[in-house]
Write a protein that holds these residues in place. Structure first.
Motif, PDB file in Angstrom:
ATOM      1  N   PRO A 149      74.686  62.240  57.696  1.00  0.00           N
ATOM      2  CA  PRO A 149      74.366  61.033  58.078  1.00  0.00           C
ATOM      3  C   PRO A 149      73.363  60.362  57.294  1.00  0.00           C
ATOM      4  N   GLU A 150      73.333  58.944  56.973  1.00  0.00           N
ATOM      5  CA  GLU A 150      72.122  58.464  56.271  1.00  0.00           C
ATOM      6  C   GLU A 150      70.758  58.494  56.735  1.00  0.00           C
ATOM      7  N   GLU A 151      70.644  58.513  58.124  1.00  0.00           N
ATOM      8  CA  GLU A 151      69.445  58.712  58.916  1.00  0.00           C
ATOM      9  C   GLU A 151      68.693  60.173  58.520  1.00  0.00           C
ATOM     10  N   LYS A 152      69.650  61.010  58.389  1.00  0.00           N
ATOM     11  CA  LYS A 152      69.189  62.405  58.127  1.00  0.00           C
ATOM     12  C   LYS A 152      68.864  62.488  56.704  1.00  0.00           C
ATOM     13  N   GLN A 153      69.731  61.965  55.748  1.00  0.00           N
ATOM     14  CA  GLN A 153      69.369  61.905  54.406  1.00  0.00           C
ATOM     15  C   GLN A 153      68.064  61.325  54.169  1.00  0.00           C
ATOM     16  N   ASP A 154      67.594  60.331  54.789  1.00  0.00           N
ATOM     17  CA  ASP A 154      66.290  59.567  54.748  1.00  0.00           C
ATOM     18  C   ASP A 154      65.410  60.423  55.279  1.00  0.00           C
ATOM     19  N   LYS A 155      65.328  61.180  56.152  1.00  0.00           N
ATOM     20  CA  LYS A 155      64.448  62.012  56.822  1.00  0.00           C
ATOM     21  C   LYS A 155      64.103  63.001  55.571  1.00  0.00           C
ATOM     22  N   GLU A 213      59.045  45.676  49.602  1.00  0.00           N
ATOM     23  CA  GLU A 213      60.175  45.803  50.461  1.00  0.00           C
ATOM     24  C   GLU A 213      60.724  47.120  50.944  1.00  0.00           C
ATOM     25  N   LEU A 214      60.556  48.014  49.931  1.00  0.00           N
ATOM     26  CA  LEU A 214      61.210  49.519  50.025  1.00  0.00           C
ATOM     27  C   LEU A 214      60.348  50.332  50.841  1.00  0.00           C
ATOM     28  N   ILE A 215      58.945  49.854  50.728  1.00  0.00           N
ATOM     29  CA  ILE A 215      58.265  50.729  51.709  1.00  0.00           C
ATOM     30  C   ILE A 215      58.338  50.812  53.206  1.00  0.00           C
ATOM     31  N   SER A 216      59.154  49.935  53.790  1.00  0.00           N
ATOM     32  CA  SER A 216      59.523  49.942  55.187  1.00  0.00           C
ATOM     33  C   SER A 216      60.418  50.911  55.373  1.00  0.00           C
ATOM     34  N   GLN A 217      61.339  51.348  54.516  1.00  0.00           N
ATOM     35  CA  GLN A 217      62.194  52.363  54.799  1.00  0.00           C
ATOM     36  C   GLN A 217      61.947  53.655  54.063  1.00  0.00           C
ATOM     37  N   TYR A 218      61.082  53.333  52.931  1.00  0.00           N
ATOM     38  CA  TYR A 218      60.580  54.794  52.117  1.00  0.00           C
ATOM     39  C   TYR A 218      59.063  54.778  52.039  1.00  0.00           C
TER      40      TYR A 218
END
Length: 205
Positions: free
Chosen positions: A9-15, A98-103
């Motif tokens: 899942p994308e959420e797990k990938q991002d973690k 803008e990317l910092i909020s997610q990464y």
């Protein structure tokens, strides 16, 4: 190459991505500990290496991922209408913000990625160096070279600004200080004005 990871899942990938960016960004490629990364991501080290063959494979994936999302984040209509070299740098900072909020650690990772590529002799380092070489042609192809003094090479100015970023990281490491995006942007704006005075024709200052 990363099929199993991309099935998550994308959420797990991002973690997992954020854990890697945090530790590689803080310690660099060589000193980052994969067990720490796995713990931060909430997985076992064995599982991390199930998704990625080894430490270098994971690091290279993150380098490729950051380059990809940077390009995807660029609005090409807006980007192609910017012809000032230094305004293009400003646009890049805006995209990273803008990317910092997610990464949250993408900026530190990007800076350390460049620094590590100068120190390490690995396939990943060669990839990063090649990426840095081509980035000028990719991101500055629309710039107006007529703004520059005749004797100034814009690509050399680009390299000098990257070298200053490297020096910034080394100074933070030497003093044991943490990297601050906001502080870096403030310093960057000072450097930008200095380089602009050196590089641009008088009528464009």
């Amino acid at each position: 190459m990363y099929e199993k990871f991309l099935e998550l899942p994308e959420e797990k990938q991002d973690k997992i991505r954020n854990a890697g960016m945090e530790y590689f960004g803080k310690y660099g490629y060589k000193k980052a500990n994969t067990q720490d990364i796995a713990d931060k991501a909430g997985i076992s080290k064995g599982l991390l290496f199930y998704y990625f063959k080894n430490k270098e494979s994971f690091y290279r994936y993150l380098c490729e991922f950051c380059e990809t999302i940077m390009r995807k984040s660029i609005c090409y209509e807006e980007f192609s209408n910017i012809h000032d070299f230094f305004e293009l740098f400003d646009y890049g900072v805006k995209v990273k913000l803008e990317l910092i909020s997610q990464y949250p650690h993408i900026y530190e990772f990007s800076l350390m990625m460049f620094l590590s590529s100068q120190k390490e002799d690995t396939a990943s380092s060669q990839f990063v160096n090649e990426m840095m070489d081509t980035s000028f042609e990719v991101y500055f192809k629309h710039m107006d070279v007529s703004l520059f003094k005749e004797e100034i090479d814009p690509k050399q100015i680009y390299r000098m600004m990257l070298w200053m970023s490297e020096g910034y990281i080394l100074e933070k490491q030497r003093t044991g200080s943490s990297l601050s995006f906001e502080e870096m942007v403030e310093d960057f704006n000072v450097w930008k004005e200095m380089f602009k005075k050196i590089s641009y024709r008088e009528e464009y200052l």
